[in-house]
Design a protein around this motif. Sequence first.
Motif, PDB file in Angstrom:
ATOM      1  N   HIS A  28       0.430 -17.464  33.948  1.00 25.35           N
ATOM      2  CA  HIS A  28       0.726 -16.064  34.261  1.00 25.35           C
ATOM      3  C   HIS A  28       0.492 -15.738  35.743  1.00 25.35           C
ATOM      4  O   HIS A  28       0.584 -14.587  36.143  1.00 25.35           O
ATOM      5  CB  HIS A  28      -0.134 -15.132  33.392  1.00 25.35           C
ATOM      6  N   LYS A  56       1.015 -11.797  35.553  1.00 24.30           N
ATOM      7  CA  LYS A  56      -0.057 -10.812  35.494  1.00 24.30           C
ATOM      8  C   LYS A  56      -0.924 -10.835  36.749  1.00 24.30           C
ATOM      9  O   LYS A  56      -1.670  -9.911  37.006  1.00 24.30           O
ATOM     10  CB  LYS A  56      -0.948 -11.088  34.278  1.00 24.30           C
ATOM     11  N   THR A  57      -0.829 -11.935  37.520  1.00 23.44           N
ATOM     12  CA  THR A  57      -1.668 -12.108  38.701  1.00 23.44           C
ATOM     13  C   THR A  57      -0.840 -12.702  39.832  1.00 23.44           C
ATOM     14  O   THR A  57      -0.095 -13.656  39.617  1.00 23.44           O
ATOM     15  CB  THR A  57      -2.850 -13.057  38.386  1.00 23.44           C
ATOM     16  N   GLY A  79      -2.306  -7.328  40.585  1.00 27.51           N
ATOM     17  CA  GLY A  79      -2.586  -7.677  39.196  1.00 27.51           C
ATOM     18  C   GLY A  79      -4.061  -7.897  38.932  1.00 27.51           C
ATOM     19  O   GLY A  79      -4.924  -7.530  39.723  1.00 27.51           O
TER      20      GLY A  79
END
Length: 98
Positions: A28, A56-57, A79
Amino acid sequence: MVLLNLISAVLSDVENMDNDSGYVFVGHIIHRNLREEANAYKHVIGKILLQLPNIKTVVNKTMSINNTYRNFTMETIAGCEDYNVSVRENGVTFEFDF
């Protein structure tokens, strides 16, 4: 990729802007190697990249790799600070701290 073109469009007015020297997706996380000229825009770039599916990051390498184990320092530019990833390769799932 549409979002990478968006980054180029956002930074088009910045003189001599080649905003990165590479990137990689790991679970992610998307890891970018932003050039110094792009540092002022790193959070905008990160927010754009968070729009990618499953990302997400967003992290940026802050110093060059200078050791045998290829460790590097990085900063989260967008994120959550979740570095535990799961990657599936050739039918095998690897889980590790990026």
